[in-house]
Write a protein that holds these residues in place. Structure first.
Motif, mmCIF file in Angstrom:
data_model
loop_
_atom_site.group_PDB
_atom_site.id
_atom_site.type_symbol
_atom_site.label_atom_id
_atom_site.label_comp_id
_atom_site.label_asym_id
_atom_site.label_seq_id
_atom_site.Cartn_x
_atom_site.Cartn_y
_atom_site.Cartn_z
ATOM 1 N N SER A 2 -2.885 -2.589 -4.838
ATOM 2 C CA SER A 2 -2.556 -4.001 -4.933
ATOM 3 C C SER A 2 -2.047 -4.518 -3.589
ATOM 4 O O SER A 2 -1.323 -3.812 -2.875
ATOM 5 N N PRO A 3 -2.382 -5.753 -3.230
ATOM 6 C CA PRO A 3 -1.830 -6.337 -2.003
ATOM 7 C C PRO A 3 -0.295 -6.360 -1.997
ATOM 8 O O PRO A 3 0.320 -6.360 -0.933
ATOM 9 N N THR A 6 1.330 -3.680 0.200
ATOM 10 C CA THR A 6 1.169 -3.694 1.652
ATOM 11 C C THR A 6 2.538 -3.629 2.319
ATOM 12 O O THR A 6 3.428 -4.407 1.993
#
Length: 157
Positions: A2-3, A6
């Motif tokens: 999932s972003p 990050t």
């Protein structure tokens, strides 16, 4: 991934029941790079539904002195403990609307605000001694919890 993940540090967080702490392991070197105190008898480290916070479930072994400790995945540092009766285990509703605290000693599921952990409601589970692990159905219509004490079994909620 999932972003939301990050920038998260590549770490493994290990609850240490005997020292009321969490060890932080670097996944590249496999060495402990940090250790910090948490509440009494930490059991599990659980990602929030949005993957922005890790939560340490400190169940305090059946007392009402339990808590949850947030960890910021991008820094690996803990936040302030939040009192919660007996968080043996922890899940999140699939839509993120509530944290589900598995309150094993008090035989209930506590539905809490997923950010503040304020109690929203509780579901008594007296027919499921040792309520513990769970999974949601594919359509999110129900969850199945294990009943680990006595004769065992499952509970559908």
């Amino acid at each position: 991934m999932s972003p939301a993940t990050t920038g998260a540090l590549p770490r493994v967080y290990v609850p240490n029941r005997s020292s009321n702490s969490v060890s932080v392991i670097d996944t590249v070197t496999l060495k402990e790079v940090d250790r910090f105190p948490v509440g009494r008898k930490p059991q599990h480290v659980v990602p929030s539904w949005d993957l922005k916070t890790l939560w340490v479930a400190n169940n305090a072994s059946g007392t009402n002195k339990g808590s949850v400790t947030p960890i910021e995945p991008k820094t690996g540092k803990p936040g302030h403990e939040i009192p919660v009766d007996d968080p043996y285990n922890m899940y999140f509703m699939p839509d993120g609307s509530a944290a589900v605290i598995v309150d094993e000693a008090y035989e209930r599921l506590d539905l809490r605000d997923p950010h503040t952990m304020a109690l929203k409601s509780a579901i008594p589970t007296p027919t499921c001694p040792g309520i513990n692990h769970a999974d949601f159905s594919a359509d999110n219509a129900y969850a199945i919890f294990t009943c680990e004490y006595g004769a065992g079994g499952l509970l559908k909620v």
